[in-house]
Design a protein around this motif. Structure first.
Motif, PDB file in Angstrom:
ATOM      1  N   CYS A 104       0.802  -1.292  -0.110  1.00 57.56           N
ATOM      2  CA  CYS A 104      -0.176   0.041  -0.172  1.00 57.56           C
ATOM      3  C   CYS A 104       0.893   1.470  -0.012  1.00 57.56           C
ATOM      4  O   CYS A 104       0.413   2.120  -0.732  1.00 57.56           O
ATOM      5  CB  CYS A 104      -1.002  -0.110   1.179  1.00 57.56           C
ATOM      6  N   THR A 107       2.378   1.784  -3.351  1.00 53.56           N
ATOM      7  CA  THR A 107       1.419   2.147  -4.478  1.00 53.56           C
ATOM      8  C   THR A 107       1.371   3.697  -4.084  1.00 53.56           C
ATOM      9  O   THR A 107       1.431   4.453  -5.211  1.00 53.56           O
ATOM     10  CB  THR A 107      -0.242   1.469  -3.957  1.00 53.56           C
ATOM     11  N   ASP A 111       2.622   6.584  -6.832  1.00 52.16           N
ATOM     12  CA  ASP A 111       1.741   7.354  -7.443  1.00 52.16           C
ATOM     13  C   ASP A 111       1.961   8.992  -7.292  1.00 52.16           C
ATOM     14  O   ASP A 111       2.091   9.700  -8.121  1.00 52.16           O
ATOM     15  CB  ASP A 111       0.199   7.274  -6.553  1.00 52.16           C
ATOM     16  N   VAL A 119       2.563   2.101 -10.222  1.00 55.09           N
ATOM     17  CA  VAL A 119       1.332   1.995  -9.670  1.00 55.09           C
ATOM     18  C   VAL A 119       0.327   1.123 -10.231  1.00 55.09           C
ATOM     19  O   VAL A 119      -0.425   0.211  -9.442  1.00 55.09           O
ATOM     20  CB  VAL A 119       0.641   3.587  -9.765  1.00 55.09           C
ATOM     21  N   THR A 122       1.695  -2.465  -8.883  1.00 51.83           N
ATOM     22  CA  THR A 122       1.325  -2.744  -7.178  1.00 51.83           C
ATOM     23  C   THR A 122      -0.207  -2.972  -6.947  1.00 51.83           C
ATOM     24  O   THR A 122      -0.903  -3.408  -6.215  1.00 51.83           O
ATOM     25  CB  THR A 122       1.789  -1.648  -5.991  1.00 51.83           C
ATOM     26  N   SER A 123      -0.878  -1.899  -7.889  1.00 53.04           N
ATOM     27  CA  SER A 123      -2.372  -2.066  -7.679  1.00 53.04           C
ATOM     28  C   SER A 123      -3.035  -3.139  -8.025  1.00 53.04           C
ATOM     29  O   SER A 123      -4.073  -3.843  -7.703  1.00 53.04           O
ATOM     30  CB  SER A 123      -3.217  -0.790  -8.174  1.00 53.04           C
TER      31      SER A 123
ATOM     32  N   LEU B  39      -6.177   6.010  -6.123  1.00 51.00           N
ATOM     33  CA  LEU B  39      -5.719   4.722  -6.097  1.00 51.00           C
ATOM     34  C   LEU B  39      -6.606   3.373  -5.796  1.00 51.00           C
ATOM     35  O   LEU B  39      -6.641   2.493  -6.245  1.00 51.00           O
ATOM     36  CB  LEU B  39      -4.464   4.997  -5.037  1.00 51.00           C
ATOM     37  N   THR B  42      -8.358   2.743  -8.775  1.00 51.16           N
ATOM     38  CA  THR B  42      -7.366   1.894  -9.481  1.00 51.16           C
ATOM     39  C   THR B  42      -7.414   0.465  -9.370  1.00 51.16           C
ATOM     40  O   THR B  42      -7.235  -0.291 -10.097  1.00 51.16           O
ATOM     41  CB  THR B  42      -5.892   2.576  -9.394  1.00 51.16           C
ATOM     42  N   ILE B  43      -7.375   0.229  -7.711  1.00 53.07           N
ATOM     43  CA  ILE B  43      -7.482  -1.157  -7.466  1.00 53.07           C
ATOM     44  C   ILE B  43      -8.732  -1.739  -7.630  1.00 53.07           C
ATOM     45  O   ILE B  43      -8.839  -2.765  -7.978  1.00 53.07           O
ATOM     46  CB  ILE B  43      -6.951  -1.028  -5.933  1.00 53.07           C
TER      47      ILE B  43
END
Lengths: 357, 436
Positions: A104, A107, A111, A119, A122-123, B39, B42-43
């Motif tokens: 986390c 990420t 970013d 990004v 990892t995402s 983010l 995005t996930i």
């Protein structure tokens, strides 16, 4: 100057960039590595910062020293041109093997440095961790507080728009809650963890709670569901008019309707021909012999070629005639309506007879 | 009250102190919930929608997060496979209604890729919502009944649309259609659309790069003139085609399904170049060309010149499908095609079964006398042959006329393997004969 001397001198000529993390620590990094981060790159080009210790580029707060180390490792590997995709993939796979907390942080840091590939990497890794897990497992993995009550977990979303459908849904939830309370009263040692046992409420809940509801649910539920489905089906196929009937009645490759009989038009990309039909027909027995038999007396080159042809054939079947493929694959199996997605390209819409001229 | 407030403050203060020192290395901290929304989005969009929705029962912070996603993909992973089309659409609408109630940001992508029976009014409202949210990618990939579902014409006036994929629906283009200025990719499969509507749609997508027209019936005329087009795939019923202006076309795959009752006279007008010349004139930049069956026949209409001006100099891979070796017309046009592609390195021909004929033999014999060569050909694959004299004569012609040929692969489907000795090749050519 000899070549040997050049080789020695060269590394010293490397230029470095000074960067500073939020905790105040300053370090120097190879320029080409630092430049791999768009945020640092922009800083260098636009402000001219980073050239000396006194003019170090300050990184966003989200980048702590430990994470910066990881990010630089990533950049150091990927900034080298000419690496093969496979090499990069292997590196990436190893790189993301870390605990979720770090993942986390990474990420977030990536970013803030606008390092988009990282990004993404990892995402994707985080998504993979979440996917398929039960809420309990996710909470445990990510150390989320379990601050919703059992009731809240079943509570309807707040009724903002006053949509009648949402109201209906809320009523269903209310019933569910009531049921839950009743069960609470009857609490015994063998209390079922499973709450989703009534189909009328199941519709949205199963979506939110996930399939695990079904798997744990009593078998009778499944039967109920099946019965319901059976009831639904005739209606459904009649709404599909001839199309629906067609696929029930005519499972064998027999008719080809094209253009002329519009009403019964079969939903297939019409890439067909006698050739493909004959190949399809002769392809089916092929599915039965196993590779061991045919490969025995082939030289490796020929085997490779054969594999290639088979692969190519399968690919063409997949992309151009998905339903045909399904038809072939299901020849020996029980006949039913198939709604399976074969690949990203096309899902199987309905299973009709093989179309042919 | 004040005491309580103070204690909370104190607690928070402690937490902050902890954060700076110990929490940094403490493994059991919830990091993910506090990631910036971009983010998390995005996930979450990388998860199947079902899993994303399930996050609403994780914790209070996650309650409504999923309804704000930027991409919604309804696919088979969302629903148990046993659901009927109607029930499935019911589920979809329930989810859609929730999203509509809670969503307050842009929606970039919507994809419906699960067998279902959408109801027009639900779908219309949803599309209107998507339009308001600036949808960029719209995919409708599966519906239970073909050419039945009416799509609202305002879908075609979503200004930011860059990718549009439709399946099985009825498309009407708005009367005041001003075009889709951002559209790069358009795929229409099994849709019902009128020739003029399709023409107007294609014409008014100025930056279109990828066009797929699949399984569309009874198109009188297919006119494509998009300057940025790179990839074209057609597999539809059409009577005539006109390719113009697509200078950057890299890959073309054209399959024509015959139209039995034609509306346009097929006879060649006076002075009009034959189809082969007309079509190939627009393909001069292609790097991959696939032509099949009836389209070859179509190309053959009119006088087929033995060799003609428009030359596809940049074409390394040529794939011809459903070629009937028994048809003189097809063999002749195939040879013309081959001759106009002098730099082909890989030739793939899939054969359609046909009876052998003497005129073809005679034609091939004249060719071998004409000292005609495939100067760059390195790899040839001939698939689906059954071993007729015409096929064998053609293969031997390729072997004799290709000085650089390295490998020849011959494949029969479900028949005896044809022994390599049947092919007359020099020692430099590696012949592989297979049966599948």
């Amino acid at each position: 100057m000899s070549e040997g001397a050049m080789a020695v001198v060269k590394p010293e000529m490397k230029s470095y960039i000074w960067i500073q993390t939020a905790d105040g620590s300053i370090q120097q990094v190879e320029e080409e590595v630092a430049m791999f981060c768009p945020m640092i790159c922009r800083e260098i080009l636009q402000t001219g910062m980073g050239s000396s210790k006194n003019y170090a580029i300050s990184l966003p707060q989200r980048v702590n020293p430990a994470i910066l180390g990881l990010i630089l490792d990533y950049c150091r590997f990927h900034q080298v041109p000419g690496r093969s995709n496979k090499e990069r993939k292997i590196f990436d796979e190893k790189f993301i093997r870390m605990d979720t907390k770090r993942l986390c942080e990474l990420t977030s840091a990536a970013d803030s440095l606008q390092l988009k590939p990282l990004v993404d990497l990892t995402s994707r890794a985080l998504a993979r961790i979440i996917e398929g897990k039960t809420p309990e497992e996710i909470r445990e993995t990510f150390h989320l507080p379990d601050d919703l009550t059992e009731e809240e977990k079943l509570e309807p979303l707040k009724n903002i728009t006053d949509d009648p459908r949402i109201r209906l849904l809320n009523r269903l939830y209310a019933r569910k809650r009531k049921e839950l309370k009743e069960r609470e009263k009857l609490k015994n040692v063998e209390v079922e963890e499973e709450h989703v046992d009534e189909r009328s409420v199941d519709d949205l809940l199963s979506f939110i709670n996930g399939e695990n509801g079904d798997s744990k649910g009593a078998k009778t539920n499944k039967n109920k569901k099946k019965n319901r489905r059976r009831k639904d089906q005739p209606k459904d196929s009649s709404s599909n008019d001839l199309n629906g009937n067609h696929k029930e009645l005519d499972p064998l490759p027999s008719a080809y309707h094209n253009g002329e009989c519009n009403g019964i038009m079969v939903p297939t990309p019409n890439r067909t021909s006698k050739l493909q039909d004959s190949t399809a027909a002769s392809f089916s027995p092929k599915l039965e012999f196993d590779d061991g038999d045919i490969d025995d007396d082939l030289d490796p080159a020929m085997k490779e070629e054969l594999d290639r042809e088979v692969e190519d054939f399968a690919r063409r079947l997949n992309s151009d005639w998905p339903e045909r493929m399904q038809e072939i694959l299901s020849l020996g199996q029980e006949r039913r309506r198939v709604q399976v997605t074969t690949n990203g390209n096309g899902s199987l819409h309905t299973c009709t007879g093989l179309d042919r001229r | 009250m004040s005491a309580k407030g103070w204690s909370v403050d104190e607690k928070r203060g402690k937490l902050e102190n902890l954060n700076a020192t110990q929490l940094e290395n403490h493994p059991n901290v919830d990091r993910i919930s506090n990631l910036p929304w971009v983010l998390l989005d995005t996930i979450l969009v990388k998860l199947p929608l079902r899993d994303a929705a399930r996050t609403s029962i994780l914790s209070t912070k996650w309650r409504y997060k999923w309804t704000g996603l930027s991409k919604f993909v309804f696919d088979d992973k969302c629903f148990p496979s046993s659901l009927s089309g109607k029930v499935r659409w019911g589920e979809c609408t329930r989810i859609i209604n929730q999203i509509r109630s809670y969503h307050d940001g842009p929606v970039e992508k919507f994809k419906l890729a699960t067998y279902c029976s959408p109801n027009s009014s639900d779908l219309d409202q949803w599309i209107l919502f998507l339009k308001e949210r600036g949808v960029k990618e719209f995919f409708l990939q599966d519906v239970s009944s073909i050419r039945w579902l009416k799509l609202p014409s305002f879908l075609f006036s979503c200004p930011q649309l860059s990718c549009l994929e439709l399946f099985g629906c009825m498309c009407k283009i708005p009367s005041d259609f001003i075009g889709l200025n951002c559209l790069k990719s358009l795929q229409l499969t099994e849709v019902s659309i009128r020739t003029d509507a399709l023409e107007s749609l294609i014409r008014n997508c100025p930056i279109l790069e990828r066009l797929m027209v699949l399984g569309i019936e009874r198109l009188a005329f297919l006119r494509i003139h998009n300057p940025n087009l790179k990839y074209l795939k057609i597999n539809s019923q059409f009577e005539d085609i006109c390719l113009e202006n697509s200078m950057f076309l890299e890959s073309a795959d054209i399959h024509k399904i015959p139209v039995y009752r034609t509306t346009v006279a097929q006879q060649i007008e006076q002075g009009r170049p034959c189809n082969l010349v007309r079509v190939f004139r627009c393909l001069t930049g292609v790097k991959r060309l696939t032509l099949s069956g009836d389209f070859l026949e179509f190309l053959a209409n009119g006088e087929v010149p033995e060799s003609f001006r428009p030359v596809l100099n940049h074409l390394p891979i040529l794939d011809l499908r459903e070629v009937k070796f028994g048809s003189l017309k097809q063999v002749a046009v195939m040879v013309s095609v081959l001759r106009s592609c002098p730099n082909v390195e890989e030739l793939i021909i899939s054969v359609e079964k046909s009876y052998s004929s003497n005129p073809v033999m005679e034609f091939l014999a004249t060719l071998s006398l004409a000292r005609f060569t495939f100067s760059q050909l390195k790899v040839a694959r001939i698939r689906g042959i059954v071993g007729t004299v015409n096929e064998m004569a053609f293969i031997n012609l390729v072997l004799a006329c290709s000085p650089r040929l390295e490998t020849l692969t011959v494949v029969t489907y479900g028949l005896e393997r044809i022994p390599e000795i049947f092919f007359q090749a020099s020692k430099d050519v590696k012949i592989t004969s297979l049966t599948l």
